[in-house]
Design an enzyme around this catalytic site. Structure first.
Site, PDB file in Angstrom:
ATOM      1  N   HIS A 207      86.137 -34.664   5.333  1.00  0.00           N
ATOM      2  CA  HIS A 207      85.161 -33.728   5.902  1.00  0.00           C
ATOM      3  C   HIS A 207      85.287 -32.298   5.376  1.00  0.00           C
ATOM      4  O   HIS A 207      84.441 -31.465   5.656  1.00  0.00           O
ATOM      5  CB  HIS A 207      85.271 -33.702   7.421  1.00  0.00           C
ATOM      6  CG  HIS A 207      86.404 -32.849   7.919  1.00  0.00           C
ATOM      7  ND1 HIS A 207      87.716 -33.276   7.928  1.00  0.00           N
ATOM      8  CD2 HIS A 207      86.434 -31.577   8.386  1.00  0.00           C
ATOM      9  CE1 HIS A 207      88.477 -32.314   8.383  1.00  0.00           C
ATOM     10  NE2 HIS A 207      87.742 -31.269   8.674  1.00  0.00           N
TER      11      HIS A 207
HETATM   12  C1  UD1 Z   1      84.879 -27.258  11.237  1.00  0.00           C
HETATM   13  C2  UD1 Z   1      85.955 -26.283  10.766  1.00  0.00           C
HETATM   14  C3  UD1 Z   1      87.084 -27.059  10.091  1.00  0.00           C
HETATM   15  C4  UD1 Z   1      87.587 -28.194  10.961  1.00  0.00           C
HETATM   16  C5  UD1 Z   1      86.401 -29.059  11.357  1.00  0.00           C
HETATM   17  C6  UD1 Z   1      86.826 -30.207  12.254  1.00  0.00           C
HETATM   18  C7  UD1 Z   1      85.100 -24.062  10.101  1.00  0.00           C
HETATM   19  C8  UD1 Z   1      84.841 -23.163   8.966  1.00  0.00           C
HETATM   20  N1  UD1 Z   1      85.449 -25.330   9.788  1.00  0.00           N
HETATM   21  O1  UD1 Z   1      84.306 -27.832  10.080  1.00  0.00           O
HETATM   22  O2  UD1 Z   1      88.150 -26.173   9.840  1.00  0.00           O
HETATM   23  O3  UD1 Z   1      88.526 -28.947  10.239  1.00  0.00           O
HETATM   24  O4  UD1 Z   1      85.463 -28.245  12.054  1.00  0.00           O
HETATM   25  O5  UD1 Z   1      85.779 -31.096  12.439  1.00  0.00           O
HETATM   26  O6  UD1 Z   1      84.990 -23.658  11.237  1.00  0.00           O
HETATM   27  N2  UD1 Z   1      77.606 -31.135  12.432  1.00  0.00           N
HETATM   28  C9  UD1 Z   1      76.934 -32.034  13.230  1.00  0.00           C
HETATM   29  N3  UD1 Z   1      77.270 -32.063  14.556  1.00  0.00           N
HETATM   30  C10 UD1 Z   1      78.205 -31.263  15.108  1.00  0.00           C
HETATM   31  C11 UD1 Z   1      78.854 -30.341  14.281  1.00  0.00           C
HETATM   32  C12 UD1 Z   1      78.558 -30.300  12.951  1.00  0.00           C
HETATM   33  O7  UD1 Z   1      76.078 -32.778  12.780  1.00  0.00           O
HETATM   34  O8  UD1 Z   1      78.458 -31.387  16.320  1.00  0.00           O
HETATM   35  C13 UD1 Z   1      77.297 -31.131  10.991  1.00  0.00           C
HETATM   36  C14 UD1 Z   1      76.189 -30.187  10.597  1.00  0.00           C
HETATM   37  O9  UD1 Z   1      75.542 -30.736   9.484  1.00  0.00           O
HETATM   38  C15 UD1 Z   1      76.969 -28.957  10.179  1.00  0.00           C
HETATM   39  C16 UD1 Z   1      78.180 -29.577   9.512  1.00  0.00           C
HETATM   40  O10 UD1 Z   1      78.461 -30.740  10.276  1.00  0.00           O
HETATM   41  O11 UD1 Z   1      76.244 -28.125   9.342  1.00  0.00           O
HETATM   42  C17 UD1 Z   1      79.382 -28.693   9.447  1.00  0.00           C
HETATM   43  O12 UD1 Z   1      79.745 -28.247  10.762  1.00  0.00           O
HETATM   44  P1  UD1 Z   1      80.596 -26.905  10.954  1.00  0.00           P
HETATM   45  O13 UD1 Z   1      80.750 -26.620  12.391  1.00  0.00           O
HETATM   46  O14 UD1 Z   1      79.979 -25.839  10.125  1.00  0.00           O
HETATM   47  O15 UD1 Z   1      81.974 -27.190  10.277  1.00  0.00           O
HETATM   48  P2  UD1 Z   1      82.879 -28.512  10.147  1.00  0.00           P
HETATM   49  O16 UD1 Z   1      82.634 -29.102   8.803  1.00  0.00           O
HETATM   50  O17 UD1 Z   1      82.759 -29.397  11.332  1.00  0.00           O
END
Ligand code: UD1
Length: 362
Positions: A207
């Site tokens: 991820h």
């Molecule tokens: C975040 C943290 C990372 C951690 C990870 C655990 C930052 C910069 N990164 O990354 O350090 O290891 O969480 O999971 O804060 N999305 C969904 N549903 C959700 C949340 C996210 O579909 O409930 C998808 C969306 O497309 C979103 C992408 O995941 O744009 C990334 O989500 P984001 O919260 O930006 O960061 P993570 O990759 O989850």
């Protein structure tokens, strides 16, 4: 003492669980603020129900966005909450955008900030987590470090006088849940279709932005995983699913059996039932170590170098460049027999954190 915990993403909920439990046995007031960075039930709700965490007192609903937008929205939304609560401590966890927003909002309002899981470093300045953890450590008043190595990093950066070694709260939760799973107190984990739990299988997650957000790298990593010689339970984070779809990378191929992220106890059970883990997650590297399963990490560095000792964890930054046989041989190498020790503490870190916070006020 009144403490506001600010969380938002899945790994923070795992760390919150033992803290919420430790506060519950005291006269201290513990307020939980969820930024809403993670909003899917798989990444948020199941951790509250599964780990018995009280419902957040405040939910900010900030959701996804660019780093600036996500951090900025959380910062703006936290300001009035912290102004109203005026806690003795604001407690922020780990290295996500919610962590940085919490630290900034608190420090600007002259509220004391404690950073749990302080001092971790990858020395990779391209990682968003590295920016978040360094900035948070330097903003915070109290640095709660999980390991001796983290204490050394903080000392190198001139932060020794604000640092306390408390141990890793993830040990607290991992070992408790392991015992429940081993005692048969949990339903079987919802492994992806096509994984037979009675036959050898690997657990995989992917991820990190540096692995998912470059189409060529993502395709190459998926190909390398698909070529592994045993079935692979790929527990797909929504970020992986979204990017794979966007770039036309097929996840369901070769050895890969794709499923949804598991609740915490399900993940512990899945790892215990596996022959090993292949991952880019920091938490899972440590869970594999604590649960005695070998780990192969698809990254050039780890914030948890202790897991590398005795070959329990091995870094494979570019499996696709080494040829599929190399990842296959590494991911299915014999389980080490080396003793693992307790580099992450004794499983009582959360109680220590509560005591350190109270003592620091006195
Ligand atoms: C975040 C943290 C990372 C951690 C990870 C655990 C930052 C910069 N990164 O990354 O350090 O290891 O969480 O999971 O804060 N999305 C969904 N549903 C959700 C949340 C996210 O579909 O409930 C998808 C969306 O497309 C979103 C992408 O995941 O744009 C990334 O989500 P984001 O919260 O930006 O960061 P993570 O990759 O989850």
């Amino acid at each position: 003492m009144k403490v506001v915990s600010i969380v938002g993403a899945r790994p923070q909920l795992v760390k919150l669980a033992p803290l919420a439990g430790a506060f519950a046995g005291t006269e201290h007031r513990h307020v939980i603020v969820h930024t809403g960075q993670h909003y899917d039930a798989d990444l948020s709700d199941v951790f509250f129900t599964g780990l018995g965490i009280p419902t957040p007192d405040v939910h900010l609903g900030i959701g996804s966005g660019s780093h600036g937008a996500q951090t900025g929205h959380a910062l703006a939304a936290l300001d009035p909450v912290l102004a109203a609560e005026r806690p003795d401590w604001v407690l922020v966890y780990g290295d996500t955008n919610s962590t940085l927003a919490g630290a900034l909002s608190a420090v600007k309002q002259h509220l004391r900030v404690a950073h749990l899981e302080a001092g971790l470093r990858s020395f990779n300045r391209r990682m968003p987590e590295e920016h978040n953890r360094i900035l948070t450590d330097h903003a915070a008043d109290l640095l709660l470090a999980p390991t001796e190595e983290a204490m050394r990093h903080l000392a190198t950066e001139g932060l020794a006088s604000r640092s306390v070694l408390v141990g890793d709260v993830m040990v607290d939760v991992c070992l408790t849940v392991r015992d429940t799973v081993l005692a048969g107190g949990q339903p079987a984990p919802a492994l992806p279709a096509g994984i037979d739990p009675t036959e050898p299988y690997l657990v995989a997650t992917l991820h990190r932005a540096e692995n998912t957000d470059d189409p060529e790298r993502l395709a190459a990593l998926v190909d390398a995983l698909a070529a592994l010689p045993v079935p692979v339970a790929l527990l797909a984070h929504p970020r992986l699913t979204a990017r794979a779809e966007e770039y036309g990378v097929k996840l369901d191929q070769g050895a890969l059996r794709v499923g949804r992220p598991l609740p915490y106890a399900g993940m512990v059970a899945a790892v215990l039932g596996s022959v090993g883990v292949v991952t880019d997650s920091g938490g899972l590297q440590k869970e594999a170590y604590l649960l005695g399963r070998l780990c192969t990490t698809l990254r050039p560095q780890t914030e948890w170098p202790e897991t590398l000792s005795g070959d329990w964890n091995r870094l494979v930054p570019d499996p696709h460049l080494l040829g599929t046989a190399t990842l296959a041989a590494t991911a299915t190498r014999p389980t080490p027999t080396t003793a693992r020790g307790e580099p992450f503490g004794d499983g009582r870190a959360a109680h220590r954190v509560v005591r350190v916070l109270a003592d620091a006020l006195a």
